[in-house]
Design a protein around this motif. Structure first.
Motif, PDB file in Angstrom:
ATOM      1  N   ARG A 171      20.372   2.101 -20.673  1.00  0.00           N
ATOM      2  CA  ARG A 171      21.141   3.221 -20.119  1.00  0.00           C
ATOM      3  C   ARG A 171      20.709   4.478 -20.859  1.00  0.00           C
ATOM      4  N   SER A 172      20.611   5.593 -20.144  1.00  0.00           N
ATOM      5  CA  SER A 172      20.221   6.837 -20.802  1.00  0.00           C
ATOM      6  C   SER A 172      20.558   8.026 -19.922  1.00  0.00           C
ATOM      7  N   SER A 173      20.478   9.209 -20.511  1.00  0.00           N
ATOM      8  CA  SER A 173      20.723  10.448 -19.768  1.00  0.00           C
ATOM      9  C   SER A 173      19.474  10.943 -19.052  1.00  0.00           C
ATOM     10  N   SER A 174      18.360  10.182 -19.145  1.00  0.00           N
ATOM     11  CA  SER A 174      17.138  10.601 -18.450  1.00  0.00           C
ATOM     12  C   SER A 174      16.787   9.686 -17.285  1.00  0.00           C
ATOM     13  N   LEU A 175      17.747   8.851 -16.844  1.00  0.00           N
ATOM     14  CA  LEU A 175      17.462   7.958 -15.729  1.00  0.00           C
ATOM     15  C   LEU A 175      17.198   8.730 -14.440  1.00  0.00           C
ATOM     16  N   PHE A 176      16.454   8.104 -13.554  1.00  0.00           N
ATOM     17  CA  PHE A 176      16.024   8.712 -12.308  1.00  0.00           C
ATOM     18  C   PHE A 176      17.187   8.822 -11.320  1.00  0.00           C
ATOM     19  N   ALA A 177      16.904   9.468 -10.176  1.00  0.00           N
ATOM     20  CA  ALA A 177      17.926   9.657  -9.141  1.00  0.00           C
ATOM     21  C   ALA A 177      17.718   8.716  -7.970  1.00  0.00           C
ATOM     22  N   GLY A 178      16.967   7.635  -8.192  1.00  0.00           N
ATOM     23  CA  GLY A 178      16.736   6.661  -7.131  1.00  0.00           C
ATOM     24  C   GLY A 178      15.302   6.691  -6.633  1.00  0.00           C
TER      25      GLY A 178
ATOM     26  N   SER B  33       0.816  -1.207   0.000  1.00  0.00           N
ATOM     27  CA  SER B  33       0.000   0.000   0.000  1.00  0.00           C
ATOM     28  C   SER B  33       0.852   1.261   0.000  1.00  0.00           C
ATOM     29  N   ARG B  34       2.184   1.098  -0.018  1.00  0.00           N
ATOM     30  CA  ARG B  34       3.085   2.244  -0.026  1.00  0.00           C
ATOM     31  C   ARG B  34       3.741   2.338  -1.403  1.00  0.00           C
ATOM     32  N   PRO B  35       3.157   3.115  -2.326  1.00  0.00           N
ATOM     33  CA  PRO B  35       3.727   3.213  -3.674  1.00  0.00           C
ATOM     34  C   PRO B  35       5.182   3.684  -3.614  1.00  0.00           C
ATOM     35  N   LYS B  36       5.989   3.167  -4.500  1.00  0.00           N
ATOM     36  CA  LYS B  36       7.397   3.561  -4.514  1.00  0.00           C
ATOM     37  C   LYS B  36       7.536   4.909  -5.215  1.00  0.00           C
ATOM     38  N   GLY B  37       8.350   5.783  -4.640  1.00  0.00           N
ATOM     39  CA  GLY B  37       8.562   7.113  -5.192  1.00  0.00           C
ATOM     40  C   GLY B  37       9.778   7.145  -6.087  1.00  0.00           C
ATOM     41  N   VAL B  38       9.587   7.579  -7.327  1.00  0.00           N
ATOM     42  CA  VAL B  38      10.669   7.664  -8.301  1.00  0.00           C
ATOM     43  C   VAL B  38      11.119   9.125  -8.383  1.00  0.00           C
ATOM     44  N   LYS B  39      12.389   9.375  -8.116  1.00  0.00           N
ATOM     45  CA  LYS B  39      12.907  10.744  -8.087  1.00  0.00           C
ATOM     46  C   LYS B  39      13.359  11.155  -9.493  1.00  0.00           C
ATOM     47  N   ILE B  40      12.669  12.149 -10.049  1.00  0.00           N
ATOM     48  CA  ILE B  40      12.918  12.612 -11.421  1.00  0.00           C
ATOM     49  C   ILE B  40      13.860  13.818 -11.394  1.00  0.00           C
ATOM     50  N   ARG B  41      14.899  13.758 -12.230  1.00  0.00           N
ATOM     51  CA  ARG B  41      15.874  14.843 -12.297  1.00  0.00           C
ATOM     52  C   ARG B  41      15.462  15.897 -13.328  1.00  0.00           C
ATOM     53  N   ARG B  42      15.835  17.134 -13.050  1.00  0.00           N
ATOM     54  CA  ARG B  42      15.562  18.209 -14.001  1.00  0.00           C
ATOM     55  C   ARG B  42      16.221  17.952 -15.348  1.00  0.00           C
ATOM     56  N   ASP B  43      17.520  17.595 -15.335  1.00  0.00           N
ATOM     57  CA  ASP B  43      18.239  17.373 -16.594  1.00  0.00           C
ATOM     58  C   ASP B  43      17.777  16.091 -17.277  1.00  0.00           C
ATOM     59  N   GLY B  44      17.343  15.107 -16.487  1.00  0.00           N
ATOM     60  CA  GLY B  44      16.814  13.888 -17.081  1.00  0.00           C
ATOM     61  C   GLY B  44      15.531  14.160 -17.846  1.00  0.00           C
ATOM     62  N   LEU B  45      14.663  14.971 -17.261  1.00  0.00           N
ATOM     63  CA  LEU B  45      13.422  15.342 -17.939  1.00  0.00           C
ATOM     64  C   LEU B  45      13.726  16.115 -19.217  1.00  0.00           C
ATOM     65  N   GLY B  46      14.690  17.019 -19.148  1.00  0.00           N
ATOM     66  CA  GLY B  46      15.060  17.778 -20.336  1.00  0.00           C
ATOM     67  C   GLY B  46      15.625  16.909 -21.437  1.00  0.00           C
ATOM     68  N   ALA B  47      16.437  15.934 -21.057  1.00  0.00           N
ATOM     69  CA  ALA B  47      17.009  15.020 -22.059  1.00  0.00           C
ATOM     70  C   ALA B  47      15.919  14.234 -22.763  1.00  0.00           C
ATOM     71  N   LEU B  48      14.904  13.816 -21.999  1.00  0.00           N
ATOM     72  CA  LEU B  48      13.810  13.061 -22.605  1.00  0.00           C
ATOM     73  C   LEU B  48      13.022  13.912 -23.587  1.00  0.00           C
ATOM     74  N   VAL B  49      12.634  15.114 -23.182  1.00  0.00           N
ATOM     75  CA  VAL B  49      11.836  15.977 -24.056  1.00  0.00           C
ATOM     76  C   VAL B  49      12.625  16.307 -25.325  1.00  0.00           C
ATOM     77  N   GLU B  50      13.890  16.574 -25.178  1.00  0.00           N
ATOM     78  CA  GLU B  50      14.725  16.863 -26.352  1.00  0.00           C
ATOM     79  C   GLU B  50      14.766  15.667 -27.301  1.00  0.00           C
ATOM     80  N   ALA B  51      14.847  14.468 -26.747  1.00  0.00           N
ATOM     81  CA  ALA B  51      14.881  13.260 -27.582  1.00  0.00           C
ATOM     82  C   ALA B  51      13.541  13.049 -28.281  1.00  0.00           C
ATOM     83  N   LEU B  52      12.444  13.308 -27.592  1.00  0.00           N
ATOM     84  CA  LEU B  52      11.127  13.156 -28.208  1.00  0.00           C
ATOM     85  C   LEU B  52      10.950  14.123 -29.377  1.00  0.00           C
ATOM     86  N   TRP B  53      11.506  15.316 -29.249  1.00  0.00           N
ATOM     87  CA  TRP B  53      11.389  16.269 -30.355  1.00  0.00           C
ATOM     88  C   TRP B  53      12.159  15.813 -31.592  1.00  0.00           C
TER      89      TRP B  53
END
Length: 518
Positions: free
Chosen positions: A360-367, A168-188
């Protein structure tokens, strides 16, 4: 790419363009521009000042909101204030909400969030954090748009996204600012700049993939976020089925959408009722075919091929929160139906010895904020072990064939991947959802959620006929349990994103047996 910087630059370039559009509940009523880019930035900067004053640096801010204009403003404000955003799905239980909010210094709510918070409080939720109601007013925003200092900040955690685990305790995924940016740039690099001019929000914005595709893709390219009327619950909500949103799609005239598997199937069924000339406009309200992405689960290949023959390409992808969402995607000019596409430009893939997909990627989480048996491992070489079993062909197209931890091994030693089998059974008329099981059992079993208006005898006969024609003997379910769709059944057996709660099946079956005996 810095997503915040790109949004601010877009606001400087087109300050008076629509950023958020509010659709009316009445399909014949005109839509309204809720916020221009200038207004969006002004409202977000105002709220960011509050967050800076009322929360510690890098503190967590909970978002208990529906798919509202306030959600968009709060998301941007959290970035501007350099605070860690914690979106809380409104469909979560009080125990799950308590787990998510316990570390928050402030909780932001809109009208839907206030109602949900009151419900959780009645069920025993106690908050130590202050609660602030966010209300957005469409008003003139004088002055120029300025770029805040936060845009130049170093890489940091900007979101904690909670995904379903085994407790009942969902796991929290820590998203990085630069990781999010790398993903959006790749999608474009896989989309055209005009694809996201009108993006229709259909699933909860608390989902990371919808934040990426519904907010960051449109707002970094001058597009508009289209929000359904507040009275229309998003897909995945109890009682909402995919067919209920087909009229909304036609009204909205979107240029892009991310579809759930159930919505892909609903569109395929509607296509069969439309003539070739009126097909695209009849579905999407415009002669232009939107960019249609699909994810969150497997879609039957035959459904995708039927749509493709009708001139409607659906681009399947694959991702997980640990990679800031998308990792592979089909796209124009490289769409291999049945696969989830090739790796995005910033992602490297390989298969483990047992067929597990590693990336492996530049958008991986921080744990993670907390561990769970379903957590993905990150090895010493930086490879994320996804837990998904896959094939990669000579051209780099990936096919997901199942989950390591959900693989069914029958009593006869046969391996069956439940995901694709469930997708196959969903093609049977009257079947809305299915969960198959049979680990260490001689025969496969299945719980089928069927249309509440359908005749169970007819649906059962259709399931049997489908299985005889399309499935081998191991995959056929001789005695399916047919359950008319209800809010209770959907809540117990499926997550808000439609993923099966496999650990709940034994208790559900026991309850059904007890009711029959009574």
């Amino acid at each position: 790419m810095n997503v915040l910087s790109e949004i601010m630059a877009q606001a400087l370039h087109t300050p008076d363009a629509p950023a958020v559009v509010q659709l009316a509940a009445d399909c014949t009523a005109p839509e309204a521009v809720a916020l221009t880019y200038r207004q969006l930035v002004a409202q977000a900067q105002r709220l960011a000042s509050v967050l800076i004053d009322d929360t510690p640096a890098a503190g967590q801010v909970g978002l208990v909101m529906g798919n509202s204009v306030e959600w968009v403003v709060a998301d941007l404000a959290s970035m501007l204030a350099a605070r860690v955003e914690v979106p809380v799905p409104l469909a979560f239980s009080v125990d799950q909400a308590r787990h998510l909010l316990q570390g928050c210094a402030l909780v932001l709510v809109d009208e839907a969030g206030e109602r949900t918070l009151d419900m959780w409080r009645c069920a025993g939720l106690r908050l130590s954090a202050a609660v602030r109601s966010v209300s957005v007013v469409n008003e003139p925003a004088p002055g120029r748009v300025s770029t805040p200092a936060a845009c130049a900040a170093t890489d940091s955690v900007i979101k904690v996204i909670h995904t379903s685990g085994t407790t009942s305790r969902p796991k929290g995924v820590k998203i990085r600012r630069d990781g999010l940016g790398a993903l959006v740039e790749a999608l474009w690099q896989r989309a055209r700049r005009d694809d996201y001019q009108r993006y229709l929000v259909l699933v909860p914005l608390s989902l990371l993939i919808e934040q990426v595709t519904a907010l960051y893709m449109p707002l970094t390219s001058g597009g508009a976020v289209l929000l359904p009327a507040p009275s229309l619950a998003p897909l995945g909500s109890p009682g909402v089925i995919a067919e209920d949103r087909l009229d909304l799609i036609r009204q909205a005239r979107p240029t892009a959408m991310t579809l759930t598997p159930a919505l892909v199937e609903a569109i395929a069924r509607r296509v069969e009722t439309l003539g070739a000339i009126e097909r695209i406009e009849g579905l999407f309200g415009t002669p232009r075919l939107p960019l249609l992405a699909a994810g969150g689960g497997p879609v039957d290949v035959e459904v995708l091929l039927r749509l493709q023959r009708a001139g409607i390409d659906v681009f399947q992808g694959y991702g997980l929160s640990e990679n800031s969402s998308v990792a592979t995607w089909n796209f124009r000019g490289a769409n291999r139906v049945g696969s989830v596409g090739q790796a995005l430009p910033h992602v490297t893939l390989r298969l483990g010895a047992d067929g597990e997909l590693l990336l492996r990627s530049s958008s991986l989480f921080a744990g993670y904020t907390n561990e769970d048996p379903s957590s993905c491992a990150l090895d010493d070489e930086g490879w994320l072990h996804t837990g998904d079993l896959a094939r990669i062909d000579a051209d780099g197209f990936v096919s997901i064939i199942g989950r390591k931890k959900t693989m069914i091994i029958t009593g006869n030693g046969r391996n069956v991947s439940p995901e694709w089998l469930e997708a196959a059974y969903r093609q049977v008329p009257g079947v809305e959802q299915a969960i198959v099981y049979g680990d260490r059992q001689a025969f496969m079993g299945g719980v089928f959620i069927i249309d509440a208006q359908a005749d169970p005898a007819d649906v059962g006969a259709a399931i049997a006929a489908f299985a005889r024609t399309h499935l081998n003997e191991i995959e056929q379910i001789a005695q399916p349990l047919l359950i008319p769709r209800s809010e209770e059944a959907m809540r117990r057996l499926f997550t808000v994103t439609g993923r099966p709660r496999r650990d709940q099946v034994p208790a559900f079956l026991n309850d059904c047996t007890a009711r029959i005996r009574a």
